[in-house]
Design a protein around this motif. Structure first.
Motif, PDB file in Angstrom:
ATOM      1  N   PHE A  24      30.710  43.803  52.540  1.00 49.54           N
ATOM      2  CA  PHE A  24      29.339  43.363  52.298  1.00 49.54           C
ATOM      3  C   PHE A  24      29.201  42.403  51.127  1.00 49.54           C
ATOM      4  O   PHE A  24      28.111  41.948  50.838  1.00 49.54           O
ATOM      5  CB  PHE A  24      28.429  44.575  52.049  1.00 49.54           C
ATOM      6  N   SER A  25      30.270  42.105  50.421  1.00 46.03           N
ATOM      7  CA  SER A  25      30.180  41.224  49.258  1.00 46.03           C
ATOM      8  C   SER A  25      31.391  40.305  49.200  1.00 46.03           C
ATOM      9  O   SER A  25      32.522  40.740  49.417  1.00 46.03           O
ATOM     10  CB  SER A  25      30.105  42.062  47.985  1.00 46.03           C
ATOM     11  N   SER A  26      31.154  39.043  48.892  1.00 48.98           N
ATOM     12  CA  SER A  26      32.256  38.085  48.825  1.00 48.98           C
ATOM     13  C   SER A  26      33.042  38.163  47.517  1.00 48.98           C
ATOM     14  O   SER A  26      34.060  37.513  47.374  1.00 48.98           O
ATOM     15  CB  SER A  26      31.717  36.660  48.988  1.00 48.98           C
ATOM     16  N   ASP A  33      34.903  33.941  44.593  1.00 48.11           N
ATOM     17  CA  ASP A  33      34.801  34.444  45.962  1.00 48.11           C
ATOM     18  C   ASP A  33      35.973  34.012  46.838  1.00 48.11           C
ATOM     19  O   ASP A  33      36.486  34.794  47.627  1.00 48.11           O
ATOM     20  CB  ASP A  33      33.472  34.062  46.604  1.00 48.11           C
ATOM     21  N   ILE A  58      30.512  39.412  54.798  1.00 47.17           N
ATOM     22  CA  ILE A  58      29.122  39.005  55.008  1.00 47.17           C
ATOM     23  C   ILE A  58      28.697  38.106  53.853  1.00 47.17           C
ATOM     24  O   ILE A  58      28.864  38.465  52.690  1.00 47.17           O
ATOM     25  CB  ILE A  58      28.193  40.226  55.095  1.00 47.17           C
ATOM     26  N   GLU A  59      28.185  36.959  54.179  1.00 49.29           N
ATOM     27  CA  GLU A  59      27.672  36.026  53.173  1.00 49.29           C
ATOM     28  C   GLU A  59      26.145  36.049  53.273  1.00 49.29           C
ATOM     29  O   GLU A  59      25.556  35.331  54.065  1.00 49.29           O
ATOM     30  CB  GLU A  59      28.184  34.610  53.437  1.00 49.29           C
ATOM     31  N   ASP A  60      25.516  36.907  52.500  1.00 51.60           N
ATOM     32  CA  ASP A  60      24.066  37.073  52.582  1.00 51.60           C
ATOM     33  C   ASP A  60      23.524  37.299  51.176  1.00 51.60           C
ATOM     34  O   ASP A  60      24.032  38.151  50.443  1.00 51.60           O
ATOM     35  CB  ASP A  60      23.732  38.260  53.484  1.00 51.60           C
ATOM     36  N   GLU A  61      22.503  36.565  50.825  1.00 54.48           N
ATOM     37  CA  GLU A  61      21.942  36.696  49.468  1.00 54.48           C
ATOM     38  C   GLU A  61      21.343  38.074  49.213  1.00 54.48           C
ATOM     39  O   GLU A  61      21.110  38.444  48.064  1.00 54.48           O
ATOM     40  CB  GLU A  61      20.904  35.601  49.214  1.00 54.48           C
ATOM     41  N   LYS A  62      21.121  38.866  50.271  1.00 51.22           N
ATOM     42  CA  LYS A  62      20.641  40.235  50.089  1.00 51.22           C
ATOM     43  C   LYS A  62      21.723  41.136  49.496  1.00 51.22           C
ATOM     44  O   LYS A  62      21.434  42.226  49.026  1.00 51.22           O
ATOM     45  CB  LYS A  62      20.177  40.838  51.423  1.00 51.22           C
ATOM     46  N   PHE A  63      22.979  40.667  49.546  1.00 54.30           N
ATOM     47  CA  PHE A  63      24.100  41.470  49.064  1.00 54.30           C
ATOM     48  C   PHE A  63      24.883  40.719  47.991  1.00 54.30           C
ATOM     49  O   PHE A  63      26.059  40.387  48.181  1.00 54.30           O
ATOM     50  CB  PHE A  63      25.028  41.836  50.229  1.00 54.30           C
ATOM     51  N   TRP A  71      21.381  46.844  45.990  1.00 53.12           N
ATOM     52  CA  TRP A  71      21.123  46.453  47.366  1.00 53.12           C
ATOM     53  C   TRP A  71      20.116  47.411  47.981  1.00 53.12           C
ATOM     54  O   TRP A  71      20.103  48.602  47.673  1.00 53.12           O
ATOM     55  CB  TRP A  71      22.388  46.498  48.187  1.00 53.12           C
ATOM     56  N   ALA A  75      18.833  47.751  54.192  1.00 53.80           N
ATOM     57  CA  ALA A  75      19.483  46.507  54.635  1.00 53.80           C
ATOM     58  C   ALA A  75      20.926  46.743  55.076  1.00 53.80           C
ATOM     59  O   ALA A  75      21.470  45.971  55.854  1.00 53.80           O
ATOM     60  CB  ALA A  75      19.449  45.459  53.525  1.00 53.80           C
TER      61      ALA A  75
END
Length: 83
Positions: A24-26, A33, A58-63, A71, A75
């Motif tokens: 969930f995190s890069s 990264d 996952i590349e998502d600004e929510k994470f 977090w 989500a």
């Protein structure tokens, strides 16, 4: 990776499993990264994952990768506790 022995077991060829690692995190808290993703892929291969295509980041600004960010549990699929 604290779950390394579990991955080694689950990826044993005799079991016929296809394991996919979902991260969930890069690992970009320090701007590293690309290094962190490479380290994860190499580790997964050493632990029996058959292809780097089976390592999904996952590349998502929510994470965000951060020591202070929280977090949203919803989500990532965690249901709120019932009182």
């Amino acid at each position: 990776m604290f779950f390394g022995p579990t991955l080694r077991y689950l990826t044993h060829p005799s079991l016929g499993n296809q394991i996919i690692v979902l991260c969930f995190s890069s690992g970009d808290a320090d701007g590293l990264d690309h290094i962190r993703k490479s380290e994860l892929q190499k580790s997964a291969l050493q632990l029996g994952i058959t292809s780097t295509e089976h390592v999904v980041v996952i590349e998502d600004e929510k994470f965000p990768d951060s020591m202070t960010a929280n977090w949203d549990p919803k989500a990532i699929g965690i249901k709120p506790e019932q009182d």
